[in-house]
Design an enzyme around this catalytic site. Sequence first.
Site, PDB file in Angstrom:
ATOM      1  N   HIS A 175       6.827  -7.469  -2.282  1.00 38.53           N
ATOM      2  CA  HIS A 175       6.680  -6.773  -0.994  1.00 38.53           C
ATOM      3  C   HIS A 175       7.654  -7.358   0.034  1.00 38.53           C
ATOM      4  O   HIS A 175       7.561  -7.054   1.221  1.00 38.53           O
ATOM      5  CB  HIS A 175       5.256  -6.933  -0.452  1.00 38.53           C
ATOM      6  CG  HIS A 175       4.210  -6.212  -1.245  1.00 38.53           C
ATOM      7  ND1 HIS A 175       4.329  -4.897  -1.612  1.00 38.53           N
ATOM      8  CD2 HIS A 175       3.011  -6.629  -1.716  1.00 38.53           C
ATOM      9  CE1 HIS A 175       3.250  -4.535  -2.300  1.00 38.53           C
ATOM     10  NE2 HIS A 175       2.441  -5.561  -2.373  1.00 38.53           N
ATOM     11  N   SER A 194      -4.421   2.951   4.547  1.00 38.82           N
ATOM     12  CA  SER A 194      -4.633   2.324   3.245  1.00 38.82           C
ATOM     13  C   SER A 194      -4.652   0.795   3.375  1.00 38.82           C
ATOM     14  O   SER A 194      -5.487   0.109   2.773  1.00 38.82           O
ATOM     15  CB  SER A 194      -3.512   2.766   2.293  1.00 38.82           C
ATOM     16  OG  SER A 194      -3.714   2.220   1.016  1.00 38.82           O
ATOM     17  N   LYS A 197       0.785  -1.243   0.000  1.00 37.09           N
ATOM     18  CA  LYS A 197       0.000   0.000   0.000  1.00 37.09           C
ATOM     19  C   LYS A 197       0.814   1.289   0.000  1.00 37.09           C
ATOM     20  O   LYS A 197       0.322   2.360   0.355  1.00 37.09           O
ATOM     21  CB  LYS A 197      -1.020   0.042   1.164  1.00 37.09           C
ATOM     22  CG  LYS A 197      -1.838  -1.187   1.354  1.00 37.09           C
ATOM     23  CD  LYS A 197      -2.331  -1.794   0.077  1.00 37.09           C
ATOM     24  CE  LYS A 197      -3.416  -0.951  -0.598  1.00 37.09           C
ATOM     25  NZ  LYS A 197      -3.777  -1.573  -1.927  1.00 37.09           N
TER      26      LYS A 197
HETATM   27  P1  A3P Z   1      -5.166   4.759  -0.677  1.00 39.70           P
HETATM   28  O1  A3P Z   1      -5.749   3.523  -0.098  1.00 39.70           O
HETATM   29  O2  A3P Z   1      -4.684   5.709   0.372  1.00 39.70           O
HETATM   30  O3  A3P Z   1      -6.063   5.440  -1.672  1.00 39.70           O
HETATM   31  P2  A3P Z   1      -0.343  -0.244  -3.664  1.00 39.70           P
HETATM   32  O4  A3P Z   1      -0.374  -0.040  -5.122  1.00 39.70           O
HETATM   33  O5  A3P Z   1       1.025  -0.350  -3.096  1.00 39.70           O
HETATM   34  O6  A3P Z   1      -1.272  -1.329  -3.236  1.00 39.70           O
HETATM   35  O7  A3P Z   1      -0.862   1.119  -2.998  1.00 39.70           O
HETATM   36  C1  A3P Z   1      -2.198   1.517  -3.125  1.00 39.70           C
HETATM   37  C2  A3P Z   1      -2.320   2.920  -2.617  1.00 39.70           C
HETATM   38  O8  A3P Z   1      -1.697   3.810  -3.565  1.00 39.70           O
HETATM   39  C3  A3P Z   1      -3.775   3.362  -2.526  1.00 39.70           C
HETATM   40  O9  A3P Z   1      -3.826   4.355  -1.483  1.00 39.70           O
HETATM   41  C4  A3P Z   1      -3.966   3.959  -3.903  1.00 39.70           C
HETATM   42  O10 A3P Z   1      -5.077   4.815  -4.020  1.00 39.70           O
HETATM   43  C5  A3P Z   1      -2.658   4.709  -4.044  1.00 39.70           C
HETATM   44  N1  A3P Z   1      -2.407   5.068  -5.445  1.00 39.70           N
HETATM   45  C6  A3P Z   1      -2.363   4.260  -6.518  1.00 39.70           C
HETATM   46  N2  A3P Z   1      -2.216   4.967  -7.648  1.00 39.70           N
HETATM   47  C7  A3P Z   1      -2.140   6.265  -7.271  1.00 39.70           C
HETATM   48  C8  A3P Z   1      -2.001   7.497  -7.977  1.00 39.70           C
HETATM   49  N3  A3P Z   1      -1.923   7.517  -9.295  1.00 39.70           N
HETATM   50  N4  A3P Z   1      -1.975   8.654  -7.253  1.00 39.70           N
HETATM   51  C9  A3P Z   1      -2.067   8.634  -5.911  1.00 39.70           C
HETATM   52  N5  A3P Z   1      -2.212   7.501  -5.188  1.00 39.70           N
HETATM   53  C10 A3P Z   1      -2.258   6.333  -5.857  1.00 39.70           C
END
Ligand code: A3P
Length: 296
Positions: free
Chosen positions: A110, A140, A48
């Site tokens: 991860h 998140s 996340k």
């Molecule tokens: P949130 O749950 O705070 O919205 P991962 O890809 O490591 O699983 O992380 C997911 C997190 O990154 C989520 O956070 C997601 O919304 C955020 N995320 C993914 N793409 C993004 C983008 N283009 N801009 C900002 N946040 C992004």
Amino acid sequence: HCKSKMSSRPQLYDFHGVAMTHCVTDNWEKVKNFQARPDDILIATYPKAGTTWVSYILDLLYFGHLSPERQTSIPIFERVPFLEIAVSTVAPGAELADRLPTSPRLIKTHLPVQLVPQSFWDQNCRMVYVARNAKDNMVSFYHFDRMNMVQPEPGEWSSYFQRFLDGQMLYGSWYDHVGNWWKKTKTYPKLHYMFYEDIAEDTEREIDKLCSFLGLSPSAEDKKTIVELVHFDNMKNNEMTNCSKLNFLDFKISPFLRKGKVGDWKTHFTVAQNEAFDEDYKSKMKDPTLRFRTEI
Ligand code: A3P
């Protein structure tokens, strides 16, 4: 292999000193013995922290031009396989990675730094680590655990909060994860450490830094296109990047691209939790060179 039924949420167990579930350790022999190639790029994060965001940026930098079809028909989680995943409904990540036809291969993990398969170090592969401030990372992760049927049951927010502080999350302690990868930057030059908050603040600047690490020099126009495509709203509306094709995620509970903000922790943490968090943080994060921003 890990089942994707509500009734069978996986449990954490101790795996070489790290809290893990069998969904990411069932294929361990294959993962451990994975044969990296010198031009492989490993994208490593605590869950996340912006893995999908940076995966998509890298994919566009390398393959944005090659085939428009790739961008419209292959979901990002197949373009950038998740090395250790072993869930019954998708192909094991290590095997997907083995079969990737493109070069360089972009591979997501991860794993804490001490569990990265030896071959990546032996081949002197480039690695990109993305870190996100602990407060937003925790929030998140909480919503992700609610909607992801192959994650342990998150339970109530207050108990989740405590378990995060105790390192009882999948992939173990956030504090150890970000700290040990940070330490590695001091001895392994081919590791580029990025922060979610920096990418949110100035995506283009961070793409420039990434490109100088990778030895890429995209045109100003290409960069502009990439910045636009990787904007939160565009990724959220893009079926290839919003993970809507992953059948163990329940989008009725929470979206995968949920808010994409720096500072959303403020809508979750109570004042008392924030104080307890800050106190605990000071005792765990002793390295003054590793600094996070919880707002921008
Ligand atoms: P949130 O749950 O705070 O919205 P991962 O890809 O490591 O699983 O992380 C997911 C997190 O990154 C989520 O956070 C997601 O919304 C955020 N995320 C993914 N793409 C993004 C983008 N283009 N801009 C900002 N946040 C992004």
